[in-house]
Design a protein around this motif. Sequence first.
Motif, PDB file in Angstrom:
ATOM      1  N   THR A  92     -55.293  37.240  55.270  1.00  0.00           N
ATOM      2  CA  THR A  92     -55.403  38.466  54.700  1.00  0.00           C
ATOM      3  C   THR A  92     -55.519  38.243  53.278  1.00  0.00           C
ATOM      4  N   PHE A  93     -56.129  39.200  52.533  1.00  0.00           N
ATOM      5  CA  PHE A  93     -56.238  39.090  51.320  1.00  0.00           C
ATOM      6  C   PHE A  93     -55.700  40.592  50.541  1.00  0.00           C
ATOM      7  N   SER A  94     -55.304  40.283  49.434  1.00  0.00           N
ATOM      8  CA  SER A  94     -54.843  41.290  48.479  1.00  0.00           C
ATOM      9  C   SER A  94     -56.099  41.994  47.787  1.00  0.00           C
ATOM     10  N   ALA A  95     -55.795  43.388  47.802  1.00  0.00           N
ATOM     11  CA  ALA A  95     -56.942  43.935  47.053  1.00  0.00           C
ATOM     12  C   ALA A  95     -56.106  45.222  46.319  1.00  0.00           C
ATOM     13  N   PRO A  96     -56.893  45.759  45.392  1.00  0.00           N
ATOM     14  CA  PRO A  96     -56.349  46.861  44.472  1.00  0.00           C
ATOM     15  C   PRO A  96     -55.840  48.164  45.441  1.00  0.00           C
ATOM     16  N   SER A  97     -56.523  48.148  46.575  1.00  0.00           N
ATOM     17  CA  SER A  97     -56.444  49.248  47.548  1.00  0.00           C
ATOM     18  C   SER A  97     -55.404  48.906  48.754  1.00  0.00           C
ATOM     19  N   GLY A  98     -54.917  47.630  48.564  1.00  0.00           N
ATOM     20  CA  GLY A  98     -54.172  47.236  49.753  1.00  0.00           C
ATOM     21  C   GLY A  98     -54.335  45.704  50.265  1.00  0.00           C
ATOM     22  N   SER A  99     -53.882  45.319  51.340  1.00  0.00           N
ATOM     23  CA  SER A  99     -54.474  44.066  52.073  1.00  0.00           C
ATOM     24  C   SER A  99     -55.272  44.235  53.099  1.00  0.00           C
ATOM     25  N   ALA A 100     -56.162  43.569  53.440  1.00  0.00           N
ATOM     26  CA  ALA A 100     -57.175  43.473  54.428  1.00  0.00           C
ATOM     27  C   ALA A 100     -57.004  42.220  55.325  1.00  0.00           C
ATOM     28  N   LEU A 101     -57.228  42.302  56.554  1.00  0.00           N
ATOM     29  CA  LEU A 101     -57.449  41.270  57.373  1.00  0.00           C
ATOM     30  C   LEU A 101     -58.888  40.913  57.374  1.00  0.00           C
ATOM     31  N   ALA A 102     -59.043  39.424  57.472  1.00  0.00           N
ATOM     32  CA  ALA A 102     -60.261  39.063  57.518  1.00  0.00           C
ATOM     33  C   ALA A 102     -60.418  37.788  58.574  1.00  0.00           C
ATOM     34  N   ARG A 103     -61.492  37.696  59.435  1.00  0.00           N
ATOM     35  CA  ARG A 103     -61.729  36.959  60.464  1.00  0.00           C
ATOM     36  C   ARG A 103     -62.697  35.861  60.102  1.00  0.00           C
ATOM     37  N   CYS A 104     -62.199  34.519  60.197  1.00  0.00           N
ATOM     38  CA  CYS A 104     -63.107  33.703  59.577  1.00  0.00           C
ATOM     39  C   CYS A 104     -64.134  33.113  60.815  1.00  0.00           C
ATOM     40  N   VAL A 105     -65.241  33.332  60.733  1.00  0.00           N
ATOM     41  CA  VAL A 105     -66.418  32.989  61.572  1.00  0.00           C
ATOM     42  C   VAL A 105     -67.396  32.033  61.237  1.00  0.00           C
ATOM     43  N   ARG A 106     -67.905  31.020  62.106  1.00  0.00           N
ATOM     44  CA  ARG A 106     -68.889  30.089  61.583  1.00  0.00           C
ATOM     45  C   ARG A 106     -70.165  30.552  61.898  1.00  0.00           C
TER      46      ARG A 106
END
Length: 106
Positions: A92-106
Amino acid sequence: MDTGPVYGVVPSRSPRGHAGTCSNRLSRSGAELLLATMDGIEDGLLRPVPQRPRGVLRAEVTVADAEVDWRAPAAAVDRLVRSVTPDRAWSTFSAPSGSALARCVR
């Protein structure tokens, strides 16, 4: 994990890859071993061998285990991403608009 006796083992090194390539490779060698083992049991050539009491258990991997800790050394992040089924590592990453979920892909 099953700790009962075994009829056969396929030694396997872990080449650089990810869980998906490892799973594909092991499924092929496992299928070959299964056929050979069934023939060996039927022919009376194989007997069950007890497993060593240590080293046969593994922990179940949970969704939480696949979360990437970006503070970890790069080698640890690399191993984590490759160890989970392809595209299952996440963060998850924090951003000014809130946190976001990110999936790590190859």
